[in-house]
Design an enzyme around this catalytic site. Sequence first.
Site, PDB file in Angstrom:
ATOM      1  N   ARG A  82      -4.838  13.919   2.470  1.00 35.52           N
ATOM      2  CA  ARG A  82      -5.208  12.702   1.759  1.00 35.52           C
ATOM      3  C   ARG A  82      -6.717  12.476   1.844  1.00 35.52           C
ATOM      4  O   ARG A  82      -7.375  12.969   2.750  1.00 35.52           O
ATOM      5  CB  ARG A  82      -4.446  11.498   2.336  1.00 35.52           C
ATOM      6  N   GLY A 121       0.793  -1.232   0.000  1.00 31.52           N
ATOM      7  CA  GLY A 121       0.000   0.000   0.000  1.00 31.52           C
ATOM      8  C   GLY A 121       0.821   1.276   0.000  1.00 31.52           C
ATOM      9  O   GLY A 121       1.975   1.305  -0.433  1.00 31.52           O
ATOM     10  N   HIS A 139      21.185   8.584  32.515  1.00 27.14           N
ATOM     11  CA  HIS A 139      21.903   9.850  32.328  1.00 27.14           C
ATOM     12  C   HIS A 139      23.242   9.553  31.646  1.00 27.14           C
ATOM     13  O   HIS A 139      23.900   8.603  32.020  1.00 27.14           O
ATOM     14  CB  HIS A 139      22.167  10.510  33.692  1.00 27.14           C
ATOM     15  N   ALA A 156       0.632  19.123  -1.362  1.00 29.84           N
ATOM     16  CA  ALA A 156       0.667  18.354  -0.113  1.00 29.84           C
ATOM     17  C   ALA A 156      -0.493  18.797   0.772  1.00 29.84           C
ATOM     18  O   ALA A 156      -0.307  19.260   1.883  1.00 29.84           O
ATOM     19  CB  ALA A 156       2.010  18.568   0.586  1.00 29.84           C
ATOM     20  N   THR A 157      -1.704  18.661   0.206  1.00 31.20           N
ATOM     21  CA  THR A 157      -2.894  19.187   0.891  1.00 31.20           C
ATOM     22  C   THR A 157      -3.690  18.075   1.564  1.00 31.20           C
ATOM     23  O   THR A 157      -4.917  18.115   1.625  1.00 31.20           O
ATOM     24  CB  THR A 157      -3.794  19.924  -0.125  1.00 31.20           C
ATOM     25  N   SER A 181       1.252  23.007   4.624  1.00 37.86           N
ATOM     26  CA  SER A 181       2.364  22.953   5.596  1.00 37.86           C
ATOM     27  C   SER A 181       2.080  21.952   6.711  1.00 37.86           C
ATOM     28  O   SER A 181       2.460  22.145   7.849  1.00 37.86           O
ATOM     29  CB  SER A 181       2.633  24.349   6.174  1.00 37.86           C
ATOM     30  N   ALA A 191      -0.089   4.875   9.437  1.00 37.61           N
ATOM     31  CA  ALA A 191       0.101   3.443   9.184  1.00 37.61           C
ATOM     32  C   ALA A 191      -0.077   2.619  10.460  1.00 37.61           C
ATOM     33  O   ALA A 191      -0.739   1.573  10.457  1.00 37.61           O
ATOM     34  CB  ALA A 191       1.488   3.203   8.590  1.00 37.61           C
ATOM     35  N   LYS A 198      11.124   8.425   4.338  1.00 36.75           N
ATOM     36  CA  LYS A 198      12.129   8.364   5.422  1.00 36.75           C
ATOM     37  C   LYS A 198      13.514   8.102   4.846  1.00 36.75           C
ATOM     38  O   LYS A 198      14.513   8.602   5.352  1.00 36.75           O
ATOM     39  CB  LYS A 198      11.799   7.262   6.452  1.00 36.75           C
ATOM     40  N   CYS A 227       2.079   3.225   2.538  1.00 31.56           N
ATOM     41  CA  CYS A 227       3.218   3.379   3.449  1.00 31.56           C
ATOM     42  C   CYS A 227       4.510   2.832   2.844  1.00 31.56           C
ATOM     43  O   CYS A 227       5.524   3.507   2.780  1.00 31.56           O
ATOM     44  CB  CYS A 227       2.922   2.692   4.779  1.00 31.56           C
TER      45      CYS A 227
END
Length: 477
Positions: A278, A42, A459, A275-276, A185, A331, A53, A44
Site C-alpha cells: 500500500r 476508511g 490446561h 497485492a504489492t 506474497s 489499523a 476477515k 479497514c
Amino acid sequence: MSETFDYDLLIIGAGVGGHGAALHAVSCGLKTAIVEAGDMGGTCVNRGCIPSKALLAASGRVRELRDTHHLKSLGIQLESVSFDRQGIADHANSIVTKQRDALVNSLKRLSVETIHGWARIAGKQKVSVETKEGNKIITAKDIILAPGSIPFVPPGVEIDHKTVFTSDDAVRLESLPDWIAIVGSGYIGLEFADIYSALGCEVTLIEALDQLMPGFDPDIAKLAQRVLITPRDIETRVGMLAKRVIPGSPVVIELADAKTKEVVEVLEVDACLIATGRTPYTKDLGLQSVGVELDQRGFIPINDHLAVVKKGKAVPHLWAIGDATGKMMLAHTASAQGVAVVETICGRPREVDYHSIPAAVFTHPEIGFVGMTEPAAQEKAKAEGFKVGVARTYFKGNAKAIAEGETEGMAKVIYRTDTGEVLGVHIFGLHASDLIHEAASAIAQRQSVNSLAFLVHTHPTLSEVLDEAYKRAIKAH
C-alpha cells in the site's frame, strides 16, 4: 478553550485511526470534529480487515467441511458441501455495513461533528473543506491528519477493476475465476490465496523477491509455505517480476527475471489480483501552506510524538497518524497513535511502542507475530554485543491442538540469553492471532523468559505452546 477556535480538535480522515482519536478526545473533554471525503470507517472497515476477515471466515468453513480426511478423524461424515458465491459476498458486505453504521453511531452518540468533504490545511490551525455546499473554513486548536493509504499498483500494470484488480475490488468477491494470479506474497496476497483456493480457484502466486513471504521470520515462512501453499492448488513463481499485466480475457502477464528484468514467461490467466502493498494517500492535503514536504515515498514526516515535522522541527498543533506516517500500516497501530496524540495534546506526552505491536495474517491456520524476526534480532545482537536465544515448540505436542485434530504449527520465542528479555515471538497455527497478545504484552513490559516461564496457563489450551517455549528457553541456559 474553544472560544477562539471552532473546535479543540479537528481530525482529517474517519478511518480506524481517526475514529479512535475522536473517541479518546471526547473522553478527555475536547470539542471534536472529523472530516471524511469517502466512506466512514476508511480502508479497514470498507475495503480491508473487516470484509476480508468475513470472506476468510466463510471460505475457511468451506475448506474445513470439504476436508473429509480431517472430519473422518473426528468421526464425522458429510456427503457434500456447496456454497453460493453471492451469499458469501453478501455476508462480507452486510458486516461492512453493520460496522460502518456502528462507527457512525458511536460518533453521533458522543456529539462528534462529522463533515463530509475534502479537507486541506489552509494555514496555521486552519482547514478548508470542500463540501457539496461549497468551501468552508474551519479553525481548530489542534489538527490530526489521518488520510490513510491506497493499494500500490506497480508500473506496467493496468487495472480494469474486473479482470485486473486490487484488494479494494477483491473484497467484493464479484467473481471466482478458474485461474487467478496473485502478485505479491505478503499478508494480503496470502489471505486471498487462502480464500480463492478454498473456493475452488487455481492460484499462481508471483513474488519478485527471491523468497516467498519475504517480510516474515524465515522459520515461519518455511513452515507456512509447507502448509498454506504446497498441498493446495497454488503454484508459485519466485524471483519473478510481473513486468506487464494487461487486462482482458485472458489477462496477459509478462513475467521477467527480477534480477535481469528479461521476460522469461508469459502467463495467460482468467484474473489477476495486485497485492504489492500500500502507498500513503497524502496528495493534496494542503501541507505546502505550512511549508511541510512529504518524504520521498509520500509519507508525512513526523517526530516520536507524531507531530508533523518541517525541516526537522515540529509544526505546532499539527499531528499525523496511521498509514500515512509509514510506521506500521495496521489499523490498530493507527488507533494507538490517535490515542497517543490526544494524550500528548492534553499534556500527558505519550509515545507509541511499535516494538510491542502485534500483527496477524488470517490464513488457515493463522500467523501471529510481534517484535523482531530472528535475522533482525541477530543484527541487533551483533551491534550491541549480546547473544540471541531461540526456543521453538510445536502444536503437534499440544493437547488441545491434538483434540481439535489441528496439529500443524509452531511457536518461536526469540530472546536475549543474558537478560532473558523477549525480543520477538512468531506463531503459526490454530488461533495464532489470539495467542500472540500474551507475547505482545510481555514485550511491552520488557519481560524476561526467566519470569514468563513461571506463569500458569490453563490446561489444555493452545496457549501452552508459549508456556512450553518459555520453559524451554530457561532450560537452554
